[in-house]
Design a protein around this motif. Structure first.
Motif, PDB file in Angstrom:
ATOM      1  N   THR A   1       6.295   7.515  13.446  1.00 29.90           N
ATOM      2  CA  THR A   1       5.383   6.563  14.433  1.00 29.90           C
ATOM      3  C   THR A   1       3.727   6.418  13.864  1.00 29.90           C
ATOM      4  OG1 THR A   1       4.856   8.516  15.873  1.00 29.90           O
ATOM      5  CG2 THR A   1       6.821   7.241  16.188  1.00 29.90           C
ATOM      6  N   GLU A   2       3.619   7.381  13.043  1.00 27.89           N
ATOM      7  CA  GLU A   2       2.122   7.176  12.476  1.00 27.89           C
ATOM      8  C   GLU A   2       1.220   7.637  13.460  1.00 27.89           C
ATOM      9  OE1 GLU A   2       1.827   3.379  10.589  1.00 27.89           O
ATOM     10  OE2 GLU A   2       2.410   3.980   8.793  1.00 27.89           O
TER      11      GLU A   2
ATOM     12  N   PHE B   1      20.786   9.383  32.819  1.00 31.13           N
ATOM     13  CA  PHE B   1      21.075   8.498  32.404  1.00 31.13           C
ATOM     14  C   PHE B   1      20.675   7.212  32.430  1.00 31.13           C
ATOM     15  CE2 PHE B   1      24.810  11.625  32.407  1.00 31.13           C
ATOM     16  CZ  PHE B   1      24.901  11.829  31.026  1.00 31.13           C
ATOM     17  N   CYS B   2      19.523   7.110  33.074  1.00 28.68           N
ATOM     18  CA  CYS B   2      18.632   5.590  33.413  1.00 28.68           C
ATOM     19  C   CYS B   2      18.226   5.301  32.116  1.00 28.68           C
ATOM     20  CB  CYS B   2      17.750   5.766  34.585  1.00 28.68           C
ATOM     21  SG  CYS B   2      16.644   4.248  34.604  1.00 28.68           S
ATOM     22  N   PRO B   3      18.531   4.070  31.587  1.00 27.31           N
ATOM     23  CA  PRO B   3      17.933   3.622  30.408  1.00 27.31           C
ATOM     24  C   PRO B   3      16.543   3.527  30.485  1.00 27.31           C
ATOM     25  CG  PRO B   3      19.954   2.384  30.795  1.00 27.31           C
ATOM     26  CD  PRO B   3      19.559   3.282  32.071  1.00 27.31           C
ATOM     27  N   GLN B   4      15.512   3.987  29.400  1.00 23.84           N
ATOM     28  CA  GLN B   4      14.264   3.623  29.579  1.00 23.84           C
ATOM     29  C   GLN B   4      13.609   3.443  28.046  1.00 23.84           C
ATOM     30  OE1 GLN B   4      11.708   7.439  29.742  1.00 23.84           O
ATOM     31  NE2 GLN B   4      13.607   8.472  29.670  1.00 23.84           N
ATOM     32  N   ALA B   5      12.594   2.662  28.240  1.00 24.44           N
ATOM     33  CA  ALA B   5      11.891   2.050  26.922  1.00 24.44           C
ATOM     34  C   ALA B   5      10.550   1.792  27.343  1.00 24.44           C
ATOM     35  CB  ALA B   5      12.565   0.942  26.213  1.00 24.44           C
ATOM     36  N   CYS B   6       9.812   1.558  26.409  1.00 22.16           N
ATOM     37  CA  CYS B   6       8.257   1.361  26.727  1.00 22.16           C
ATOM     38  C   CYS B   6       7.571   0.734  25.694  1.00 22.16           C
ATOM     39  CB  CYS B   6       7.472   2.807  26.718  1.00 22.16           C
ATOM     40  SG  CYS B   6       5.830   2.710  27.002  1.00 22.16           S
ATOM     41  N   TYR B   7       6.603  -0.112  26.091  1.00 24.84           N
ATOM     42  CA  TYR B   7       5.675  -0.909  25.217  1.00 24.84           C
ATOM     43  C   TYR B   7       4.352  -0.589  25.975  1.00 24.84           C
ATOM     44  CZ  TYR B   7       2.931  -4.449  22.838  1.00 24.84           C
ATOM     45  OH  TYR B   7       2.017  -4.994  22.073  1.00 24.84           O
TER      46      TYR B   7
ATOM     47  N   THR C   1       1.953  10.497  24.834  1.00 22.76           N
ATOM     48  CA  THR C   1       0.764   9.624  24.641  1.00 22.76           C
ATOM     49  C   THR C   1       0.836   8.420  23.775  1.00 22.76           C
ATOM     50  OG1 THR C   1      -1.036  11.456  24.982  1.00 22.76           O
ATOM     51  CG2 THR C   1      -1.640   9.433  23.623  1.00 22.76           C
ATOM     52  N   PHE C   2       0.840   7.029  24.137  1.00 21.43           N
ATOM     53  CA  PHE C   2       0.894   6.273  23.283  1.00 21.43           C
ATOM     54  C   PHE C   2      -0.302   5.628  22.881  1.00 21.43           C
ATOM     55  CE2 PHE C   2       4.945   6.625  25.461  1.00 21.43           C
ATOM     56  CZ  PHE C   2       5.998   6.240  24.381  1.00 21.43           C
ATOM     57  N   GLN C   3      -0.510   5.201  21.694  1.00 24.10           N
ATOM     58  CA  GLN C   3      -1.736   4.471  21.439  1.00 24.10           C
ATOM     59  C   GLN C   3      -1.494   2.854  21.584  1.00 24.10           C
ATOM     60  OE1 GLN C   3      -4.327   5.932  20.383  1.00 24.10           O
ATOM     61  NE2 GLN C   3      -3.597   7.883  20.451  1.00 24.10           N
ATOM     62  N   PRO C   4      -2.706   2.008  21.523  1.00 29.03           N
ATOM     63  CA  PRO C   4      -2.165   0.668  21.941  1.00 29.03           C
ATOM     64  C   PRO C   4      -1.080   0.255  21.087  1.00 29.03           C
ATOM     65  CG  PRO C   4      -4.408   1.129  22.572  1.00 29.03           C
ATOM     66  CD  PRO C   4      -3.831   2.282  21.763  1.00 29.03           C
ATOM     67  N   GLY C   5      -0.014  -0.437  21.486  1.00 24.23           N
ATOM     68  CA  GLY C   5       0.725  -0.838  20.441  1.00 24.23           C
ATOM     69  C   GLY C   5       1.929   0.044  20.154  1.00 24.23           C
ATOM     70  N   GLY C   6       1.905   1.264  20.755  1.00 18.97           N
ATOM     71  CA  GLY C   6       3.002   2.173  20.557  1.00 18.97           C
ATOM     72  C   GLY C   6       4.258   1.782  21.412  1.00 18.97           C
ATOM     73  N   VAL C   7       5.350   2.137  21.018  1.00 17.29           N
ATOM     74  CA  VAL C   7       6.645   1.608  21.533  1.00 17.29           C
ATOM     75  C   VAL C   7       7.511   2.975  21.568  1.00 17.29           C
ATOM     76  CG1 VAL C   7       6.503  -0.806  21.311  1.00 17.29           C
ATOM     77  CG2 VAL C   7       7.749   0.662  19.725  1.00 17.29           C
ATOM     78  N   ILE C   8       8.375   2.977  22.462  1.00 19.64           N
ATOM     79  CA  ILE C   8       9.763   3.697  22.512  1.00 19.64           C
ATOM     80  C   ILE C   8      10.613   2.592  22.140  1.00 19.64           C
ATOM     81  CG2 ILE C   8      11.596   4.657  23.854  1.00 19.64           C
ATOM     82  CD1 ILE C   8       9.603   5.718  25.956  1.00 19.64           C
ATOM     83  N   PRO C   9      11.223   2.491  21.023  1.00 21.18           N
ATOM     84  CA  PRO C   9      11.833   1.222  20.396  1.00 21.18           C
ATOM     85  C   PRO C   9      13.349   1.015  20.468  1.00 21.18           C
ATOM     86  CG  PRO C   9      11.468   2.923  18.698  1.00 21.18           C
ATOM     87  CD  PRO C   9      10.915   3.559  19.940  1.00 21.18           C
ATOM     88  N   PHE C  10      13.707   1.923  21.547  1.00 22.95           N
ATOM     89  CA  PHE C  10      15.346   1.893  21.940  1.00 22.95           C
ATOM     90  C   PHE C  10      15.485   2.298  23.298  1.00 22.95           C
ATOM     91  CE2 PHE C  10      14.596   6.082  20.696  1.00 22.95           C
ATOM     92  CZ  PHE C  10      15.429   6.826  21.340  1.00 22.95           C
ATOM     93  N   GLU C  11      16.298   2.015  23.959  1.00 26.37           N
ATOM     94  CA  GLU C  11      16.691   2.523  25.342  1.00 26.37           C
ATOM     95  C   GLU C  11      17.339   3.877  25.366  1.00 26.37           C
ATOM     96  OE1 GLU C  11      19.605  -0.513  26.666  1.00 26.37           O
ATOM     97  OE2 GLU C  11      18.169  -1.741  27.402  1.00 26.37           O
TER      98      GLU C  11
END
Length: 277
Positions: A172-173, A245-251, A197-207
């Protein structure tokens, strides 16, 4: 008192002329409690606590999340408790988002300032007071400890957000990192309370879809978060409560970093409820 980087409680009450624009949601898979819901009239008071109130964000509910409770506490100067928890089998994590606290444990006094973190094992005899001149606001996460024959119980410890270096997720750099207050391989612990912590533009790229229950309180910033089938805008002060088991992702959209306090249950076999195992 210096300004806190974390969001604490708001309190107050909207004017009678306010337009209803609330975003609170409760579903079979998740609950979303926005900061605007945390007014004076939804607070609770606890036995043997003085000059203290709590926003109870999560509690065990049959058929939903069942492993933990999470309170956002507010203690006035001089307030606190000499008998904070009446349940001997409960372990606790405290995380201070504003102000300062004095915690006494086994004859030793510990000062918790903004960003301070304490782990208190089940059966620990502790007391807590607001030692400052302004209200102290802090999270109190509680979970029954699941002992395992052959594993020692964990000891209490005290640290802070600033004292623990975040660990970046692979590949994820540094855009996505976790501040781990407990070593994941330490199987004495059956819960983790971390900061993500996510930097701007960071994502959880899957559910993400897994057995762990979650409580997520947004400390800083904003993002769009996937909860089951819904994308929800979240910001500092909002709380998300996810069943297993609740799917989650983030942008994380920015402009600043996005951070949340994360609870999850870990390191134990699945129980079988009424079967008695």
């Amino acid at each position: 008192m210096t300004s806190s980087p974390y969001h604490g409680a708001a309190g107050g009450l909207p004017e009678q002329s306010a337009l209803h624009t609330g975003r609170a949601v409760f579903t079979d898979a998740y609950a979303f409690i926005p900061k605007g819901v945390m007014t004076d009239i939804v607070t609770s008071f606890l036995p043997f606590w003085d000059r203290t109130r709590a926003w109870i964000l999560a509690r065990p509910m049959s058929g939903f999340s069942e492993t933990f409770s999470q309170y956002l506490m507010e203690t006035e100067p001089g307030g606190g408790s000499d008998r904070p928890d009446t349940h001997a089998g409960i372990q606790s994590v405290l995380f201070v988002v504003e102000g300062e606290l004095t915690l006494s444990l086994a004859g030793t006094t510990h000062r918790l300032e903004t960003g301070g973190y304490a782990y208190l094992p089940a059966g620990t005899d502790w007391t807590l007071r607001n030692s400052g001149t302004a209200p102290a606001r802090y999270h109190w996460i509680r979970k029954p400890y699941v002992a395992v024959d052959g594993l020692e119980r964990p000891e209490p410890f005290f640290t802070s957000d600033a004292a623990v270096e975040p660990i970046a997720m692979p590949g994820t750099e540094g855009r996505w990192a976790t501040t781990r207050f407990v070593e994941p391989a330490d199987l004495r612990h059956d819960m983790h309370v971390n900061i993500v912590t996510f930097q701007p533009g960071g994502v959880i790229p899957f559910e993400e879809t897994h057995v762990m229950e979650h409580g997520l309180f947004v400390l800083e910033g904003k993002a769009v978060y996937r909860l089951n089938r819904d994308w929800i805008e979240v910001a500092a002060g909002d709380f998300m409560w996810l069943r297993a088991f609740c799917p989650q992702a983030c942008y994380a959209g920015g402009p600043g970093r996005f951070r949340y306090l994360l609870y999850k249950d870990v390191n134990r076999h699945v129980g079988f409820g009424r079967v008695g195992v």
